[in-house]
Design an enzyme around this catalytic site. Structure first.
Site, mmCIF file in Angstrom:
data_model
loop_
_atom_site.group_PDB
_atom_site.id
_atom_site.type_symbol
_atom_site.label_atom_id
_atom_site.label_comp_id
_atom_site.label_asym_id
_atom_site.label_seq_id
_atom_site.Cartn_x
_atom_site.Cartn_y
_atom_site.Cartn_z
ATOM 1 N N ASP A 1 9.648 9.695 -30.331
ATOM 2 C CA ASP A 1 8.910 9.680 -31.603
ATOM 3 C C ASP A 1 8.235 8.374 -31.939
ATOM 4 O O ASP A 1 8.895 7.332 -31.939
ATOM 5 C CB ASP A 1 9.918 9.771 -32.770
ATOM 6 N N GLU B 1 13.309 14.358 -27.457
ATOM 7 C CA GLU B 1 12.168 13.966 -28.297
ATOM 8 C C GLU B 1 11.958 12.457 -28.234
ATOM 9 O O GLU B 1 12.910 11.685 -28.277
ATOM 10 C CB GLU B 1 12.472 14.400 -29.741
ATOM 11 N N GLU C 1 6.500 7.290 -35.546
ATOM 12 C CA GLU C 1 6.137 7.708 -36.903
ATOM 13 C C GLU C 1 5.573 6.485 -37.609
ATOM 14 O O GLU C 1 6.215 5.438 -37.626
ATOM 15 C CB GLU C 1 7.353 8.230 -37.674
#
Ligand SMILES: *[C@@H]1O[C@H](CO)[C@@H](O)[C@H](O)[C@H]1NC(C)=O
Ligand SMILES: *[C@@H]1O[C@H](CO)[C@@H](O)[C@H](O)[C@H]1NC(C)=O
Length: 286
Positions: free
Chosen positions: A100, A98, A102
């Site tokens: 990411d 993953e 955010e």
């Protein structure tokens, strides 16, 4: 009568419009939120919203095993405290990979935090956080992933902000066997997101809305165990597949890390009493 005409028009024209509507209808699907996620303007714009009952999200229709993914995002404006807009690539299963982004909202006039992480084979704990050099709610900005066999790079408006190198030869797992899909969602995390959870969401401001456009994927599309890149290795189209950070981009990366990075797990010696993760201490040529 009028209603029947409108219905007939919609029945005839909707498939036509979808087929020619541009890319978001074709490239992504709204996956949750019960009407809070919407594709608008003939597929040119996507909005996600969040209220007290639910957030919303979408995902790419394709999965990629290596790719260069760009999307323009305009984050929740005003008092966005407690909201999180997530934008990430992720594979499936228990041993997932993953990458990411955010975006942690804040009170009006206070800075968003860009939180990033890298998971390999189900293990993350590789957070780096940044402030931005612009107001991410005033306009659209481009947030990108470059993922190739040599490294995974996070970009904002074409400027690299983070690089995760392939250090497999040094024993650090690298995402290279599992195809990833792009996901995005808007949700509430006022238990931790803003000033560590001290600032709560002001629900009188709901619904909160983030906007997305210009999704672009120059990826190796993974389908039924076959990569679109393997069958066609003509390099010109796939420059990103061997792209490295040249000197100019190394400088840009250092500039962001020096001026805007507010947290780096690689500097958090207290958190890793047994020693920093391997990728933080390996000496590399560049
Ligand atoms: C919100 O603003 C405060 C105070 O300006 C700052 O310390 C914090 O890093 C900002 N961002 C988040 C997500 O808490
Ligand atoms: C390979 O890619 C090139 C450039 O995108 C294209 O013109 C060509 O038709 C492709 N060949 C195959 C076998 O798919």
């Amino acid at each position: 009568m009028a209603v029947n005409y409108v219905l007939a028009f919609l029945l005839i024209c909707t498939p036509f419009m979808v087929a020619f509507a541009g890319n978001l209808y074709q490239d992504v699907g709204i996956t949750w939120g019960n009407g809070r996620g919407n594709i608008l303007n003939n597929g040119q714009l996507l909005t996600l919203s969040l209220d007290r009952t639910s957030g919303s999200g979408f995902q790419s229709n394709s999965q990629y095993l290596y790719g260069k993914i760009d999307m323009q995002i305009k984050l929740v404006p005003g008092n966005s405290a407690g909201t999180v807009t997530a934008y990430y690539l992720r594979s499936e299963g228990l041993s997932w990979d993953e990458l990411d982004f955010e975006f942690l909202g804040n009170l009006s006039g206070h800075p968003y935090v860009v939180h990033t992480n890298v998971y390999t084979q189900g293990k993350g704990d590789r957070e780096q956080q940044f402030y931005l050099w612009f107001d991410p709610t005033a306009d659209f900005h481009t947030y990108s992933f470059l993922w190739n066999p040599a490294h995974a790079v996070f970009y904002i408006d074409g400027r690299p902000i983070r690089e995760f190198k392939n250090l497999e030869s040094e024993g650090v797992p690298y995402p290279k066997n599992q195809a990833m899909r792009l996901y995005s969602s808007l949700w509430n995390a006022d238990d931790w997101a803003t000033r560590g959870g001290l600032v709560k969401t002001d629900w009188t401001q709901a619904p909160f809305t983030a906007s997305f456009r210009n999704f672009k994927a120059s990826g190796c599309v993974w389908s039924n165990g076959v990569s679109s890149c393997k069958s066609n290795s003509s390099a010109s189209d796939n420059a990103w597949l061997s792209q490295q950070l040249d000197n100019t981009n190394q400088k840009k990366l250092k500039w962001v890390q020096k001026k805007y990075m507010i947290y780096n797990y690689c500097n958090d010696v207290k958190r890793f009493p047994q020693g920093l993760p391997l990728e933080c201490t390996v000496r590399t040529k560049s």
